[in-house]
Design an enzyme around this catalytic site. Structure first.
Site, short mmCIF file in Angstrom:
data_model
loop_
_atom_site.label_atom_id
_atom_site.label_comp_id
_atom_site.label_asym_id
_atom_site.label_seq_id
_atom_site.Cartn_x
_atom_site.Cartn_y
_atom_site.Cartn_z
N LYS A 1 24.84 -37.66 -21.79
CA LYS A 1 25.26 -36.79 -20.45
C LYS A 1 25.44 -37.88 -19.19
O LYS A 1 24.38 -38.78 -19.03
CB LYS A 1 23.91 -35.99 -19.97
N LYS B 1 28.77 -34.69 -22.54
CA LYS B 1 28.83 -33.88 -21.11
C LYS B 1 29.28 -34.81 -19.91
O LYS B 1 28.50 -35.75 -19.85
CB LYS B 1 27.79 -32.92 -20.91
C1 PBG Z 1 20.82 -29.76 -15.46
C2 PBG Z 1 22.04 -29.34 -16.11
C3 PBG Z 1 23.18 -29.70 -15.31
C4 PBG Z 1 24.23 -29.12 -15.89
C5 PBG Z 1 23.65 -28.28 -17.03
N1 PBG Z 1 22.35 -28.51 -17.25
C6 PBG Z 1 23.34 -30.28 -13.96
C7 PBG Z 1 22.75 -31.65 -13.78
O1 PBG Z 1 22.44 -32.47 -14.65
O2 PBG Z 1 22.62 -31.80 -12.68
C8 PBG Z 1 25.66 -29.15 -15.43
C9 PBG Z 1 26.57 -27.90 -15.90
C10 PBG Z 1 27.76 -27.84 -15.34
O3 PBG Z 1 28.13 -28.76 -14.39
O4 PBG Z 1 28.55 -27.07 -15.69
N2 PBG Z 1 19.79 -30.27 -16.39
#
Ligand code: PBG
Length: 330
Positions: A201, A255
């Protein structure tokens, strides 16, 4: 590798007709490749617009029956639940994450009671929807502390499993959490609950609309660079995945999606584990606004999803899932 040359070889021959293009198509997108994210709010009979994500709504739990029916009818295998927690339930520690009557817990119970195993339920493990500072873990001197955060995450995971959640998805990027979660689930006899690790991520600028949707944007004063990955890095993603496989992840997520196709392909080549892609909120909103402004047509959505299949993804989390599943049914 090269199989002929012009004029004997004319690659346009197989492209001439629709039937022929279909015959030689190398990848395919079906509704079973998709996961549909759903945002939850408190209240009754609520369907609330999200300004940063046109076409996506926050729903109260009593509205879930209708949506899940659509999801199942369109043959989408799983939904992902995200809460928009009321501000008065947030605190420094994300205590609400451990409340068995929080939005995600209630929604999971509702869906599993009504739809049994006709649909999979996935839920994030991270504290950001529940903390006043908007970070995924506990803060000490403005730094997200790893091991103490994991102590909370394992409890959050077990609670979600107890509610009936099928796939636990740690999205927090703490080191070592997958192993600790696996161990804790097993100890409590939840061997069959799957772990989908957000192994890779990135500290991305494409999460803005999501943070708006769950209400963490206004509270988040800094970035998440001291736990999420640097978007300049590629090999590090292999180390993250290797670690999570060892710790017991069943599937791994990359992601965001579109800017990281190289990473999906690289992981798929190196590990034979299911790799999922998350087409995140910023990607959704950009494509959607292109369509709304008539700059691109709707088929761009299918193009944007098909590339994940080309790269090797087994499934894609996408806010377009429901709309597209309706279109690609045949
Ligand atoms: C939080 C989380 C995030 C997303 C999914 N879970 C945001 C972040 O890490 O700040 C983002 C998903 C999206 O932008 O569609 N843990």
């Amino acid at each position: 590798m090269i199989t002929g040359k012009y004029p004997n070889l004319r690659l346009r021959r197989t492209r001439k007709y629709n039937w022929s293009r279909k015959l030689v198509q190398e990848n395919n997108l079906s509704s079973s490749d998709l996961i549909y994210p759903i945002f939850l709010i408190e209240g009754n009979n609520k369907k609330q617009m999200i300004r940063s994500m046109p076409g996506i709504y926050r729903y109260s739990i009593d509205q879930l029956g209708k949506i899940i029916n659509k999801v199942i009818n369109n043959k989408i295998p799983m939904v992902a639940l995200f809460p928009s927690t009321p501000d008065n339930k947030k605190d420094k520690f994300g205590t609400e994450a451990l409340n068995e009557n929080n939005l995600v817990c209630r929604a999971t119970r509702f869906i599993k009671k009504r739809f049994k195993n006709n649909i999979g339920v996935m839920a994030d493990v991270a504290l950001d929807p529940y903390t006043i500072h908007g970070h995924d873990g506990l803060l000490k001197n403005k730094y997200v502390i790893n091991d103490k955060t994991i102590n909370v995450l394992v409890k959050q995971s077990l609670l979600q499993a107890q509610m009936g959640c099928d796939v636990i998805a740690p999205s927090d990027m703490m080191d070592g959490r997958v192993g600790k979660i696996r161990k804790y689930l097993d100890k409590n006899k939840y061997h069959d609950v799957q772990i989908l690790s957000y192994a890779v991520k990135y500290a991305s600028n494409f999460y803005g609309p999501f943070r708006d949707a769950v209400g963490s944007r206004k509270s988040l004063k800094s970035d998440k660079k001291n736990y999420q990955m640097d978007f300049a890095n590629s090999n590090e993603s292999l180390r993250e995945v290797a670690l999570d496989i060892k710790e017991g992840a069943d599937m791994v997520m990359v992601k965001p999606g579109l800017p990281y196709l190289d990473i999906i392909q690289k992981i798929k080549r190196n590990f034979k584990i299911p790799v999922l892609a998350y087409q995140v909120s910023g990607e959704y909103s950009l494509i959607k606004s292109g369509i709304n402004n008539k700059l691109i047509n709707e088929e761009a959505i299918i193009e944007s999803l098909m590339c994940f299949k080309r790269a090797g993804a087994s499934a894609i989390v996408s806010y377009f899932a429901l709309d597209i599943a309706k279109k690609i049914q045949f």
